[in-house]
Design an enzyme around this catalytic site. Structure first.
Site, short mmCIF file in Angstrom:
data_model
loop_
_atom_site.label_atom_id
_atom_site.label_comp_id
_atom_site.label_asym_id
_atom_site.label_seq_id
_atom_site.Cartn_x
_atom_site.Cartn_y
_atom_site.Cartn_z
N ASP A 9 1.14 -1.72 0.18
CA ASP A 9 -0.05 0.57 0.18
C ASP A 9 0.77 1.46 -0.16
OD1 ASP A 9 -2.41 -1.97 -0.02
OD2 ASP A 9 -2.59 -1.30 2.04
N ASP A 131 -15.73 -3.55 -0.65
CA ASP A 131 -14.83 -3.03 0.81
C ASP A 131 -16.39 -2.61 1.77
OD1 ASP A 131 -12.41 -3.22 -0.30
OD2 ASP A 131 -12.33 -0.88 -1.01
#
EC number: 5.3.1.16
Length: 234
Positions: A9, A131
């Site tokens: 990330d 998500d």
């Protein structure tokens, strides 16, 4: 066999992890993105590397394209990229740069006609990131609520040639407390599209349990930075 996709990330070209997707929980990882690429690439069991442009996800446009392009040159492993991808031209730019797969989230959820067009244009190379807190889907870097139910939404995608659905339980993400096995298993049963589990994975036992649920792949975040996770794996 379940596939293993370690994650990188990025915020400001720095490898970080967030907890529950909260940007104020940013934690710098011990390895740089370049070091992580080299580390993960040594394992034959790693099928691909999962890279997310976190600021892109929040800002609604890709911010790390040039840096990710430079990372692509460091490995022969497949790479998938997500974060801020909202247009066909962005997808084409990533593919032209050698990226193997693109992940769309907010745009694909809010505009399923566009999602269908992209999936049919690039069959098997587009992944949808879904998500959720519980069964409630979130968008725009997990900061915006929707009125969409996880299962109702996913069931309507069955005719779209996606590479897979990446499901992240936001409440589990970054905590290394174990995945949400119950909802993940239910999601696998709710769709014919391959399901990729993300969030909370701690160790190989979690991977084995996900495999027993017929999960296609597991995205490993913080745990992938620990040597203990890879013990016995080649």
């Amino acid at each position: 066999m379940i596939e293993l996709w370690p994650a990188i990330d990025l915020i400001g070209s720095t490898s970080v992890r967030l907890t529950e997707g909260k940007y104020d929980s940013e934690e710098k990882m011990s390895r740089s993105a370049e070091e992580s690429i080299a580390y993960y690439s040594q394992f034959e069991c790693v099928n691909r590397i999962h890279i997310v442009d976190l600021i892109g996800a929040k800002a609604q446009y890709a911010r790390e394209f040039d840096y990710i392009k430079s990372l692509r040159r460091l490995t022969t492993k497949d790479i998938e990229v997500g974060g801020g991808i909202r247009t066909k031209s962005q997808i084409m730019d990533y593919f032209a740069a050698g990226i193997n797969y693109c992940i769309v989230g907010t745009k694909g959820i809010q505009d399923t006609d566009w999602l269908k067009e992209m999936a049919h244009t690039f069959p098997g190379r587009i992944y949808l990131s879904v998500d959720a807190y519980g069964e409630d889907i979130k968008v725009n870097g997990w900061e915006e609520d929707t009125e969409l139910n996880l299962f109702s939404f996913v069931r309507q995608l069955s005719d779209i040639p996606l590479g897979g659905i990446i499901y992240t339980d936001i409440a589990k993400d970054g905590k290394m407390s174990g995945p949400n096995f119950e909802l993940t298993g239910q999601l696998v049963k709710a769709t014919t599209i391959p399901v990729i589990a993300s969030g909370g994975i701690r160790h190989q036992q979690d991977i084995q349990r996900l495999a027993s649920l017929n999960v296609h792949a597991a995205i490993i975040g913080k745990a992938a930075h620990q040597a203990s996770f890879w013990e016995g794996l080649e």
